[in-house]
Design a protein around this motif. Structure first.
Motif, PDB file in Angstrom:
ATOM      1  N   GLN A   1       0.864  -1.179   0.000  1.00 18.61           N
ATOM      2  CA  GLN A   1       0.000   0.000   0.000  1.00 18.61           C
ATOM      3  C   GLN A   1       0.895   1.221   0.000  1.00 18.61           C
ATOM      4  N   VAL A   2       0.428   2.267  -0.672  1.00 14.00           N
ATOM      5  CA  VAL A   2       1.182   3.511  -0.764  1.00 14.00           C
ATOM      6  C   VAL A   2       0.332   4.643  -0.199  1.00 14.00           C
ATOM      7  N   TYR A   3       0.913   5.424   0.697  1.00 11.74           N
ATOM      8  CA  TYR A   3       0.223   6.583   1.260  1.00 11.74           C
ATOM      9  C   TYR A   3       1.048   7.850   1.056  1.00 11.74           C
ATOM     10  N   SER A   4       2.058   8.047   1.872  1.00 15.43           N
ATOM     11  CA  SER A   4       2.872   9.269   1.796  1.00 15.43           C
ATOM     12  C   SER A   4       3.521   9.435   0.425  1.00 15.43           C
ATOM     13  N   GLY A   5       3.926   8.344  -0.183  1.00 20.58           N
ATOM     14  CA  GLY A   5       4.521   8.404  -1.509  1.00 20.58           C
ATOM     15  C   GLY A   5       3.589   9.054  -2.514  1.00 20.58           C
ATOM     16  N   MET A   6       2.300   8.796  -2.393  1.00 22.22           N
ATOM     17  CA  MET A   6       1.312   9.419  -3.279  1.00 22.22           C
ATOM     18  C   MET A   6       1.261  10.933  -3.070  1.00 22.22           C
ATOM     19  N   VAL A   7       1.395  11.356  -1.824  1.00 22.31           N
ATOM     20  CA  VAL A   7       1.358  12.786  -1.522  1.00 22.31           C
ATOM     21  C   VAL A   7       2.554  13.491  -2.145  1.00 22.31           C
ATOM     22  N   TYR A   8       3.735  12.906  -1.981  1.00 16.84           N
ATOM     23  CA  TYR A   8       4.964  13.565  -2.435  1.00 16.84           C
ATOM     24  C   TYR A   8       5.302  13.297  -3.900  1.00 16.84           C
ATOM     25  N   GLU A   9       4.920  12.148  -4.423  1.00 13.57           N
ATOM     26  CA  GLU A   9       5.266  11.787  -5.802  1.00 13.57           C
ATOM     27  C   GLU A   9       4.102  11.967  -6.767  1.00 13.57           C
ATOM     28  N   GLY A  10       2.889  12.051  -6.245  1.00 12.14           N
ATOM     29  CA  GLY A  10       1.716  12.219  -7.096  1.00 12.14           C
ATOM     30  C   GLY A  10       1.167  10.892  -7.596  1.00 12.14           C
ATOM     31  N   PRO A  11       0.009  10.952  -8.274  1.00 13.24           N
ATOM     32  CA  PRO A  11      -0.649   9.729  -8.713  1.00 13.24           C
ATOM     33  C   PRO A  11       0.143   8.938  -9.755  1.00 13.24           C
ATOM     34  N   GLY A  12       1.088   9.571 -10.442  1.00 15.15           N
ATOM     35  CA  GLY A  12       1.920   8.855 -11.405  1.00 15.15           C
ATOM     36  C   GLY A  12       2.794   7.805 -10.760  1.00 15.15           C
ATOM     37  N   LEU A  13       2.936   7.880  -9.440  1.00 12.25           N
ATOM     38  CA  LEU A  13       3.744   6.903  -8.711  1.00 12.25           C
ATOM     39  C   LEU A  13       3.220   5.484  -8.919  1.00 12.25           C
ATOM     40  N   VAL A  14       1.918   5.329  -8.964  1.00 10.90           N
ATOM     41  CA  VAL A  14       1.328   3.993  -9.121  1.00 10.90           C
ATOM     42  C   VAL A  14       1.781   3.379 -10.448  1.00 10.90           C
TER      43      VAL A  14
END
Length: 178
Positions: free
Chosen positions: A152-165
């Motif tokens: 699961q990704v949480y903070s990474g989404m905040v800092y990297e944005g939805p393109g992280l997925v």
């Protein structure tokens, strides 16, 4: 595959006394009660336990035992930490922010250690969802190599944005040789 599941989160550092429920007997009683209620449903859902990264190895041993005894579906490792020793922010600023859990990169190493520990101690007998400090495909792969079944990704989404997925998915496909 775990598509829909119910999470028993006894690991939030922001709820007074909640983490006391991570102790062996209260946790076992809680999970047995939730499992009993779930079993009465026409369509039950897998139950997962979300744990804190601040648990000792002895407490993690208890978690493995409880998961195996109660027959819940697995563990989500981990929630936020109370440990602020890895932060580079000034002590005054940290104190002015107040209490609460810390997430993100500073959590990555400990989260992975817990995943590895639970996986080894349990002999891989239950799924582990890896959470904590995932900001790249490499971070996700590290959790999977430690024994996580999913991430699961949480903070990474905040800092990297939805393109992280998409980046993680692409990295995982390369990792798996697909």
């Amino acid at each position: 595959m775990l598509r829909h599941y119910f999470v028993v989160n006894v690991s939030s550092p922001n709820t007074p006394n909640l983490r006391d429920l991570q102790e062996k007997e209260p946790l076992k009683q809680l999970l047995e009660a939730v499992k009993t209620a779930n079993d009465l449903k026409e369509k039950s859902k897998p139950i997962l336990l979300k744990i804190a990264p601040d648990l000792t190895n002895g407490q993690l041993d208890d978690i493995v035992e409880i998961v195996q005894e109660t027959g819940i579906a697995g563990v989500i490792a981990t929630n936020t930490t109370l440990d602020r020793s890895q932060l580079t922010t000034s002590k005054d600023t940290i104190e002015s922010i107040g209490a609460g859990g810390v997430s993100g990169k500073v959590l990555a190493r400990r989260s992975t250690e817990i995943i590895r520990y639970l996986h080894q101690k349990s002999g891989g007998s239950f799924p582990i969802i890896g959470v904590g400090g995932i900001f790249s495909a490499e971070d996700a792969i590290e959790k999977l190599e430690a024994g996580a079944s999913l991430v699961q990704v949480y903070s990474g989404m905040v800092y990297e944005g939805p393109g992280l997925v998409k980046k993680i998915k692409k990295g995982l496909l390369s990792f798996k040789g697909v």
